[in-house]
Structure formats: structure tokens, C-alpha cells
Design a protein around this motif. Structure first.
Motif, PDB file in Angstrom:
ATOM      1  N   VAL A 246       0.848  -1.187   0.000  1.00  0.00           N
ATOM      2  CA  VAL A 246       0.000   0.000   0.000  1.00  0.00           C
ATOM      3  C   VAL A 246       0.887   1.242   0.000  1.00  0.00           C
ATOM      4  CG1 VAL A 246      -0.237   0.328   2.508  1.00  0.00           C
ATOM      5  CG2 VAL A 246      -2.112   0.997   0.999  1.00  0.00           C
ATOM      6  N   ASN A 247       0.387   2.338  -0.586  1.00  0.00           N
ATOM      7  CA  ASN A 247       1.062   3.636  -0.603  1.00  0.00           C
ATOM      8  C   ASN A 247       0.254   4.652   0.199  1.00  0.00           C
ATOM      9  OD1 ASN A 247       3.305   3.145  -2.539  1.00  0.00           O
ATOM     10  ND2 ASN A 247       1.649   2.776  -3.993  1.00  0.00           N
ATOM     11  N   GLY A 248       0.805   5.884   0.306  1.00  0.00           N
ATOM     12  CA  GLY A 248       0.031   7.009   0.832  1.00  0.00           C
ATOM     13  C   GLY A 248       0.150   7.287   2.311  1.00  0.00           C
ATOM     14  N   LEU A 249       1.123   6.664   2.997  1.00  0.00           N
ATOM     15  CA  LEU A 249       1.301   6.892   4.426  1.00  0.00           C
ATOM     16  C   LEU A 249       2.333   7.995   4.663  1.00  0.00           C
ATOM     17  CD1 LEU A 249       1.446   3.100   5.230  1.00  0.00           C
ATOM     18  CD2 LEU A 249      -0.366   4.624   6.038  1.00  0.00           C
ATOM     19  N   HIS A 250       2.587   8.305   5.933  1.00  0.00           N
ATOM     20  CA  HIS A 250       3.624   9.268   6.282  1.00  0.00           C
ATOM     21  C   HIS A 250       4.707   8.564   7.090  1.00  0.00           C
ATOM     22  CE1 HIS A 250       4.769  13.431   8.176  1.00  0.00           C
ATOM     23  NE2 HIS A 250       5.772  12.836   7.581  1.00  0.00           N
ATOM     24  N   GLU A 251       4.391   8.204   8.343  1.00  0.00           N
ATOM     25  CA  GLU A 251       5.322   7.489   9.224  1.00  0.00           C
ATOM     26  C   GLU A 251       4.668   6.197   9.706  1.00  0.00           C
ATOM     27  OE1 GLU A 251       8.306   7.523  10.424  1.00  0.00           O
ATOM     28  OE2 GLU A 251       9.174   9.415   9.757  1.00  0.00           O
ATOM     29  N   PRO A 252       4.663   5.154   8.869  1.00  0.00           N
ATOM     30  CA  PRO A 252       4.002   3.908   9.262  1.00  0.00           C
ATOM     31  C   PRO A 252       4.667   3.256  10.460  1.00  0.00           C
ATOM     32  CG  PRO A 252       5.278   3.604   7.260  1.00  0.00           C
ATOM     33  CD  PRO A 252       5.284   5.074   7.538  1.00  0.00           C
ATOM     34  N   GLY A 253       3.863   2.874  11.434  1.00  0.00           N
ATOM     35  CA  GLY A 253       4.384   2.244  12.643  1.00  0.00           C
ATOM     36  C   GLY A 253       4.058   0.769  12.680  1.00  0.00           C
ATOM     37  N   ALA A 254       3.457   0.324  13.795  1.00  0.00           N
ATOM     38  CA  ALA A 254       3.095  -1.081  13.933  1.00  0.00           C
ATOM     39  C   ALA A 254       1.921  -1.416  13.023  1.00  0.00           C
ATOM     40  CB  ALA A 254       2.756  -1.389  15.382  1.00  0.00           C
ATOM     41  N   MET A 255       1.793  -2.703  12.717  1.00  0.00           N
ATOM     42  CA  MET A 255       0.701  -3.163  11.861  1.00  0.00           C
ATOM     43  C   MET A 255       0.235  -4.532  12.336  1.00  0.00           C
ATOM     44  SD  MET A 255       2.976  -4.037   8.454  1.00  0.00           S
ATOM     45  CE  MET A 255       4.183  -2.735   8.686  1.00  0.00           C
ATOM     46  N   ALA A 256      -1.042  -4.823  12.098  1.00  0.00           N
ATOM     47  CA  ALA A 256      -1.603  -6.119  12.505  1.00  0.00           C
ATOM     48  C   ALA A 256      -2.829  -6.418  11.662  1.00  0.00           C
ATOM     49  CB  ALA A 256      -1.969  -6.113  13.986  1.00  0.00           C
ATOM     50  N   PHE A 257      -2.989  -7.693  11.303  1.00  0.00           N
ATOM     51  CA  PHE A 257      -4.186  -8.124  10.581  1.00  0.00           C
ATOM     52  C   PHE A 257      -5.316  -8.368  11.581  1.00  0.00           C
ATOM     53  CE2 PHE A 257      -1.018  -9.028   7.342  1.00  0.00           C
ATOM     54  CZ  PHE A 257      -1.689  -8.672   6.172  1.00  0.00           C
ATOM     55  N   ALA A 258      -6.510  -7.895  11.239  1.00  0.00           N
ATOM     56  CA  ALA A 258      -7.665  -8.035  12.122  1.00  0.00           C
ATOM     57  C   ALA A 258      -8.121  -9.486  12.197  1.00  0.00           C
ATOM     58  CB  ALA A 258      -8.807  -7.150  11.633  1.00  0.00           C
ATOM     59  N   PRO A 259      -8.426  -9.987  13.400  1.00  0.00           N
ATOM     60  CA  PRO A 259      -8.910 -11.363  13.553  1.00  0.00           C
ATOM     61  C   PRO A 259     -10.394 -11.471  13.182  1.00  0.00           C
ATOM     62  CG  PRO A 259      -8.867 -10.273  15.680  1.00  0.00           C
ATOM     63  CD  PRO A 259      -8.290  -9.288  14.688  1.00  0.00           C
ATOM     64  N   GLN A 260     -10.895 -12.693  13.183  1.00  0.00           N
ATOM     65  CA  GLN A 260     -12.296 -12.922  12.833  1.00  0.00           C
ATOM     66  C   GLN A 260     -13.251 -12.184  13.765  1.00  0.00           C
ATOM     67  OE1 GLN A 260     -13.606 -14.503  10.137  1.00  0.00           O
ATOM     68  NE2 GLN A 260     -11.468 -14.621   9.439  1.00  0.00           N
ATOM     69  N   ARG A 261     -12.842 -12.008  15.005  1.00  0.00           N
ATOM     70  CA  ARG A 261     -13.717 -11.357  15.982  1.00  0.00           C
ATOM     71  C   ARG A 261     -13.880  -9.868  15.723  1.00  0.00           C
ATOM     72  NH1 ARG A 261     -11.883 -13.478  21.856  1.00  0.00           N
ATOM     73  NH2 ARG A 261     -13.640 -12.147  22.458  1.00  0.00           N
ATOM     74  N   PHE A 262     -13.157  -9.323  14.738  1.00  0.00           N
ATOM     75  CA  PHE A 262     -13.296  -7.907  14.434  1.00  0.00           C
ATOM     76  C   PHE A 262     -14.322  -7.676  13.327  1.00  0.00           C
ATOM     77  CE2 PHE A 262     -11.456  -3.544  13.733  1.00  0.00           C
ATOM     78  CZ  PHE A 262     -11.578  -3.129  15.055  1.00  0.00           C
ATOM     79  N   GLY A 263     -15.238  -8.591  13.219  1.00  0.00           N
ATOM     80  CA  GLY A 263     -16.395  -8.412  12.350  1.00  0.00           C
ATOM     81  C   GLY A 263     -16.054  -8.334  10.882  1.00  0.00           C
ATOM     82  N   ARG A 264     -16.743  -7.435  10.183  1.00  0.00           N
ATOM     83  CA  ARG A 264     -16.624  -7.360   8.725  1.00  0.00           C
ATOM     84  C   ARG A 264     -15.259  -6.869   8.256  1.00  0.00           C
ATOM     85  NH1 ARG A 264     -19.859  -3.314  10.614  1.00  0.00           N
ATOM     86  NH2 ARG A 264     -19.551  -1.145   9.911  1.00  0.00           N
ATOM     87  N   PHE A 265     -14.411  -6.441   9.177  1.00  0.00           N
ATOM     88  CA  PHE A 265     -13.075  -5.987   8.811  1.00  0.00           C
ATOM     89  C   PHE A 265     -12.007  -7.051   9.070  1.00  0.00           C
ATOM     90  CE2 PHE A 265     -15.556  -2.238  10.064  1.00  0.00           C
ATOM     91  CZ  PHE A 265     -15.565  -1.559   8.845  1.00  0.00           C
ATOM     92  N   ALA A 266     -12.449  -8.261   9.393  1.00  0.00           N
ATOM     93  CA  ALA A 266     -11.514  -9.361   9.628  1.00  0.00           C
ATOM     94  C   ALA A 266     -10.653  -9.587   8.387  1.00  0.00           C
ATOM     95  CB  ALA A 266     -12.272 -10.634   9.983  1.00  0.00           C
ATOM     96  N   GLY A 267      -9.354  -9.794   8.619  1.00  0.00           N
ATOM     97  CA  GLY A 267      -8.433 -10.054   7.521  1.00  0.00           C
ATOM     98  C   GLY A 267      -7.800  -8.808   6.928  1.00  0.00           C
TER      99      GLY A 267
END
Length: 538
Positions: A435-456
Motif C-alpha cells: 500500500v502507498n500514501g502513508l507518512h510514518e508507518p508504525g506497527a501493523m496487525a491483521f484483524a482477527p475474525q472477531r473484528f467483524g466485517r473488517f476481519a483479515g
């Protein structure tokens, strides 16, 4: 130019004597009375905290007579124009306004300054000793109109003025009525000088955070709790996380999803920046916390000294140095450490701790035997400076955050120039970023199934401008954000208005974000202004 005093008794020795009453600080003249602010700044940066503290203590002891001796605006020139008309003068240093008779008429945040008496803060009348210098260009004598002894005191006071501290009125009010101040102690905090309650509230206020319509947020841990610079988060279980905090001497905190904060490890030497927990492939060290840490606490050159990789036993809180990051192939020191992540157990990155160092833009690998070696030095001009580390869910590809430095100053980065790169286990960077368009990218994590429609979807913190040079009594700009990346590769805003968000982690059905707020490198002041927020899907 060669100075010639018009008073034959005036002293122009290398280390002049201060006026009567300032004997307690005379011993600091030879070290701190330097020709300009750059020289004083260099001296301050080269001094230990113990030396600076001794200087503070000595100067504070004579704060009131120094304020009486000097002009009210710490020796700064109020008016520089040679001629003209005006009804008042305003000091550019802290905004005090005087009338033509020298009486103080107004100042910023006047209502928040306890014990203020403007009538006692008029401009002090000072005797003037003129001395002359010869202008080499015109061969004319120029009247310098400065007292050498007064200039010496101003040099001492200016050393303090450049450190983060409140405006002179607050210091003067505190010095003018100590008995009253002691009775009203809750209004003041030692920094080492006092600040007003209004200033303190401004520094510790939660920034104006907003979330996208699909999300809600709550403040999990507010400022002024225990967190100073909560840089990184590791998830222990659905209700508990460990947080690396690199401020003061450093600590690992245990934070629960109901907002309880406890110290897991109180670090005295190597302040941890980022953390991860060793997997089974690290053998006898499995379950131990590994960190990338500053080599020395409160060190002005912390981004120039090689970082330490430390191992912490969560049962005892004791830390052990595994290694110091070595030079890369270009013989640049392994400094400016950002993130440390273990590779997924069943993939090509398994069995190693991966560490980014921003100062020499190098990715390092650490093995269970304690060997630390460079893996990849990133082409700064082509790919930017490495930041956060993640891995795709299948463990096959490393995701490497990068920030784009400005051409004239590598310490500053370009908004929108940040991206998430794809790195293979062979050390090859794929031309097409994640992905592009950030400034100072820090930590990152993929959303689990329990995070609803944004999982993955991948969630990323973006600190914006790090604001390291903000004074300790100023609010930090609220340009920090949190984003998500859709399956189509689109960068979508999740939350805005944060200060300097860094840590990202999912605990249960919640997204946790840690924000260091102000880093306040100026003057080495460290406040417990860090905070954490919890984001949920509506």
C-alpha cells in the motif's frame, strides 16, 4: 573587533566575576558562559544529566535575585527598530507587553498563573556601562552599550531559558511567594521549574480523536497515569497486553482491557523501544521478551549509538543484553532501532528475530544463539527508511513499513511518501508495494475474525510528524492516524486526531492503539503523557 571599555575598572577577563550575591553560581561561569546559543547548546548536549542537574539546582537557588537583576524578559531585546512610533512593546520571547514607562500590561495565559503581580514585574532599570569596538569595514568606533557583567549573567540564564520550562512569570511568581506556593502545592509540578495548572492540563489533554463512522473509541489508559512513551504492544491474551515504554529508564507495562496498568519489568539501563515474545523455535528462550532498546537511557545521541537487543524474563523482570546491532556493509552504526518481530513459525522467516534500524536503514536478523547480523540495507533513495515490520497471514512475505526522507534533511519525512513494502525471504523487495500514501508507518496487525466485517484487513498506525523538537510545555500537533487496507489494496482512514500513535494490536474484539503523545527530546524532560485507546466496530 577589539573591545575597549570606557570604564577603566570594567572587567574583561576570560572568566569575569558575577555581581555581588551570585557567588553560588560563579563556579559555572568557565563552563557555561559561552559566546553564542550554538556553543551553549553543544555544551548542554555534551553534559551528563548529573552536571545539568547541578547547574539547575545552583541557578534555581538564585532565581529571584537573578530575575530582579535581569530585565523581565531574560535579557532578550524587546525592540530592535532604530526609530518609529508605538504605544507599547512586546517581547518576542514569551509575549509580554509593556507600556512606554516599562510597566507590564499583559501576558499569555495570565489567568492560569498563580500569584501573579504585574505591578512587581515592570522592566528593571539597569545601570549601563558602554564599551567600544572598532568596525573593521568603516574604521569607526561603534558603541556596543552592554555591561560585561550583565552579559555574563544573561549567558547563564539563557542556558536555562533554552530548556523546556514555563515562562518567566511562572518562575517569578513561584519565587516571590514560596510560603503561599507551599500551601497551594497541588497547583504546581516540578519540571524542575513549576508550571501552572492550565499548562499542565494542556500538555496532558487527550487530543481530539475522531473515528470513521464504522468505529467507536474509548480512552483505555489516559495520560498522567503511568505510561510515558508507550511505543509498542504485544498481545498476551484476549484481556492482557504488554507495552514497551522507552522513556525515563524504560519499562515493560502490563495493561488489561479494563484499563489496569502494572509494571512488569522496570528497566534501569536499556530502555525498550519495541518488543516481541520468543516462539518455540528459540528453544530455552521461548516465552522470553526480546526488545530493541536504546544503548543508554536519556542519551542525547540515542539515535546515533548502536541499539541493544535485550532479553527480559517476564517472571523476574530482569533484562540481559543479547547483542548490540553491528555496522552494516557500509560501516554505518546499527542505530535508530524501530521495531522487532519474530518470523512466523511455519514459514521462511521462522527461527529469527527481525529488527529495523532507521539511522542506517538496515534490516537485521537475530538468531537463538545471540548472533546479530545485517540482512538487508534498504536503498534509501528508492525505498525509503525502514519502520514497522509485519508478515502476511501465510507467513511467506514480510511487510516492511518505510518513510520517505526529505531531500535536504533525512530526519524529516514526506507526508504521503510512506508505504508498506513486500520483502521476500531472499531479501528482494517487490516493485509493487502492499500500500502507498502513508507518512510514518508504525506497527501493523491483521484483524482477527472477531473484528467483524473488517476481519483479515491490515491495520496500520501512522504517527505523522514525530514532533521530537516540541517544547515540553507545548501541545503536540494532532496529525496521527490509524488506517486499514481493504482487500482491494485501498488505504482507508480508521481514526484521526491522535498525537503520535505507534503500537497496534488486537485483543479480543478490540483494536488497541498506543500513543506516545509528546516525545519532548528538548531538555530531556519526560512526562507520563502517553495514553492508549480502544477501538471497536459499531
Amino acid at each position: 573587533m577589539t573591545a575597549q571599555p570606557d570604564d577603566p575598572t570594567a572587567s574583561h577577563s576570560a572568566h569575569p566575576q558575577l555581581p555581588a550575591g551570585f557567588d553560588a553560581v560563579q563556579g559555572f561561569v568557565s563552563a557555561w558562559v559561552l559566546p553564542d546559543s550554538n556553543a551553549r547548546a553543544a555544551k548542554r548536549q555534551a553534559s551528563t544529566m548529573a552536571e545539568i542537574r547541578a547547574f539547575y539546582d545552583a541557578m534555581l537557588a538564585v532565581a529571584r535575585p537573578a530575575m530582579d537583576y535581569l530585565s523581565r524578559h531574560r535579557g532578550h531585546v524587546v525592540e530592535t527598530r532604530e526609530s518609529g512610533k508605538c504605544a507599547a512593546f512586546t517581547c518576542g520571547f514569551h509575549g509580554w507587553t509593556y507600556d512606554l514607562a516599562g510597566a507590564l500590561r499583559g501576558l499569555p495565559d495570565e489567568a492560569g498563573i498563580h500569584g501573579l503581580s504585574k505591578s512587581s514585574l515592570s522592566i528593571v532599570a539597569l545601570a549601563r556601562t558602554s564599551f567600544f569596538a572598532r568596525n573593521k569595514r568603516t574604521d569607526e568606533e561603534v558603541n556596543m552599550r552592554h555591561s560585561p557583567l550583565l552579559l555574563t549573567v544573561i549567558c547563564l540564564w539563557t542556558c536555562l531559558a533554552s530548556a523546556p520550562m514555563t515562562i518567566a512569570a511562572e518562575a517569578s511568581a513561584r519565587a516571590s511567594s514560596p510560603t503561599e506556593m507551599e500551601k497551594d502545592a497541588p497547583d504546581w509540578v516540578q519540571l524542575p521549574l513549576s508550571v501552572s495548572k492550565a499548562t499542565l492540563a494542556r500538555v496532558f489533554a487527550v487530543p481530539p480523536i475522531k473515528t470513521a463512522d464504522e468505529f467507536t473509541f474509548t480512552v483505555l489508559v489516559p495520560p498522567r497515569t503511568q505510561l510515558y512513551d508507550p511505543f509498542d504492544i504485544h498481545v498476551v491474551d484476549d484481556t492482557t497486553v504488554w507495552v514497551a515504554d522507552d522513556a525515563k529508564s524504560g519499562a515493560i507495562f502490563e495493561v488489561t482491557t479494563d484499563g489496569h496498568v502494572a509494571v512488569l519489568a522496570d528497566i534501569k539501563q536499556h530502555a525498550p523501544i519495541s518488543l516481541d515474545v520468543a516462539p518455540p523455535s528459540f528453544g530455552k528462550f521461548a516465552g522470553q521478551i526480546y526488545t530493541v532498546a536504546f544503548a543508554k537511557p536519556e542519551k542525547a545521541g540515542g539515535w546515533e549509538l548502536p541499539d541493544a537487543i535485550t532479553r527480559i524474563d517476564p517472571a523476574t523482570g530482569r533484562d540481559t543484553v543479547v547483542c548490540f546491532l553491528p555496522e552494516n556493509d557500509a560501516h554505518e552504526p546499527g542505530a535508530g532501532g524501530f521495531f522487532a518481530r519474530f518470523g512466523p513459525e511455519h514459514g521462511p522467516f521462522a527461527g529469527k528475530l527481525w529488527v529495523t534500524a532507521a539511522s542506517n536503514h538496515t534490516l537485521y536478523q537475530v538468531t537463538p544463539d545471540g548472533a546479530c547480523t545485517p540482512f538487508l540495507t534498504v536503498d534509501l533513495a528508492k525505498w525509503g527508511s525502514p519502520r514497522g515490520i509485519g508478515f502476511t497471514p501465510d507467513g511467506e512475505t514480510m511487510l516492511l513499513g518505510s518513510a520517505a526522507p526529505t531531500p535536504g534533511n533525512r530526519a524529516k519525512t514526506i507526508p504521503g511518501g510512506g508505504r508498506i513494502l513486500r520483502v521476500s525471504a531472499a531479501g528482494t523487495i517487490t516493485p509493487q508495494p502492499f500500500v502507498n500514501g502513508l507518512h510514518e508507518p508504525g506497527a501493523m496487525a491483521f484483524a482477527p475474525q472477531r473484528f467483524g466485517r473488517f476481519a483479515g484487513e491490515l491495520f496500520i498506525s501512522d504517527a505523522g510528524d514525530w514532533n521530537n523538537e516540541v517544547e515540553a510545555t507545548e501541545r503536540v500537533p494532532s496529525d496521527g492516524r490509524v488506517y486499514r487496507v481493504t482487500p482491494q489494496g485501498e488505504l482507508v482512514l480508521v481514526a484521526s486526531g491522535l498525537a503520535n500513535p505507534v503500537g497496534v494490536a488486537f485483543a479480543g474484539d478490540s483494536l488497541l492503539i498506543s500513543d506516545i503523545n509528546g516525545d519532548f527530546h528538548i531538555g530531556a524532560q519526560k512526562f507520563a503523557d502517553g495514553f492508549m485507546v480502544m477501538i471497536k466496530v459499531r
